[in-house]
Design a protein around this motif. Structure first.
Motif, short mmCIF file in Angstrom:
data_model
loop_
_atom_site.label_atom_id
_atom_site.label_comp_id
_atom_site.label_asym_id
_atom_site.label_seq_id
_atom_site.Cartn_x
_atom_site.Cartn_y
_atom_site.Cartn_z
N THR A 14 16.33 -1.43 42.66
CA THR A 14 15.76 -1.83 43.94
C THR A 14 16.73 -1.43 45.04
OG1 THR A 14 14.70 -3.69 42.85
CG2 THR A 14 14.86 -3.78 45.24
N ASP A 15 16.22 -0.81 46.04
CA ASP A 15 17.06 -0.37 47.15
C ASP A 15 17.06 -1.43 48.24
OD1 ASP A 15 18.45 0.94 49.11
OD2 ASP A 15 17.43 2.85 48.82
N TYR A 16 17.96 -2.40 48.09
CA TYR A 16 18.01 -3.50 49.05
C TYR A 16 18.42 -3.02 50.44
CZ TYR A 16 17.54 -6.54 45.02
OH TYR A 16 17.08 -7.15 43.89
N ALA A 17 19.29 -2.04 50.49
CA ALA A 17 19.73 -1.51 51.79
C ALA A 17 18.55 -0.88 52.53
CB ALA A 17 20.85 -0.49 51.60
N LEU A 18 17.71 -0.14 51.82
CA LEU A 18 16.54 0.47 52.43
C LEU A 18 15.57 -0.61 52.92
CD1 LEU A 18 14.85 2.93 53.20
CD2 LEU A 18 13.92 2.90 50.88
N GLU A 19 15.36 -1.64 52.11
CA GLU A 19 14.48 -2.74 52.52
C GLU A 19 14.99 -3.40 53.79
OE1 GLU A 19 13.54 -5.56 49.43
OE2 GLU A 19 13.13 -3.94 48.02
N ARG A 20 16.30 -3.63 53.88
CA ARG A 20 16.90 -4.24 55.08
C ARG A 20 16.73 -3.34 56.30
NH1 ARG A 20 20.78 -5.82 51.39
NH2 ARG A 20 22.17 -4.14 52.01
#
Length: 179
Positions: A9-15
């Motif tokens: 999961t790309d948490y940085a992209l989601e943020r």
């Protein structure tokens, strides 16, 4: 399941996406709070209830107030034909707690929704819609059902343009009375 196991999961992209959505909402609120005219049901409500921003700190106060609205959880849909000041109980698109329903959301649905607001910046969309519908009505071999739909959309475009223009006239009248 397998895809997330390999990719993660790309948490940085989601943020980043969430931050961009918040910033877009703040900018849209700033526009609506400072626009001299707004049409649509929600537009009339915003004009009637918005606080007046004046003085040297107006721009900062406006931005702060807009950010407060977004952080309070007001969901705002921004599109080329208007704004959705989303409130589930008034939703013509049958949205849920997360926001408008993208399947049913569209100009025809939004025009009749109590959440809908439109400003002068949306005039080009509605003028284009008006022109497309008028052009279609000049087609000699349109089926009756298509004719009915085109006439409905033509009236919607006219209604939105009238809504924008009437709020412009109301604003001009208010400025003249204030003098």
């Amino acid at each position: 399941m397998t895809d997330s196991g390999y990719v993660g999961t790309d948490y940085a992209l989601e943020r980043e996406i969430e931050a961009e959505v918040i910033e877009q909402s703040v900018l849209a609120w700033e526009h609506m709070l400072s626009a001299p005219q707004l049409g649509g049901s929600a537009g009339r409500e915003i004009l009637a209830k918005r606080p007046l921003f004046r003085g040297a700190r107006m721009k900062d106060d406006l931005k702060t107030y807009a950010r407060t609205l977004v952080e309070a959880g007001l969901v705002l849909g921004v599109c080329e034909y208007g704004y959705c000041v989303y409130r589930r109980e008034y939703s013509a698109c049958r949205g849920n707690a997360a926001g408008p329903n993208p399947v049913y959301r569209g100009p025809t649905t939004c025009v009749r929704c109590l959440n809908f607001a439109v400003s002068a910046q949306h005039r080009p969309y509605w003028m284009g819609q008006l022109q497309r519908c008028e052009t279609l009505l000049n087609e000699p071999a349109l089926p009756a059902q298509t004719l009915k739909i085109v006439r409905e959309r033509l009236e919607q475009a006219r209604s939105m343009l009238r809504s924008i223009e009437s709020s412009e006239k109301d604003d001009a009248h208010a400025r003249q009375v204030a003098r």
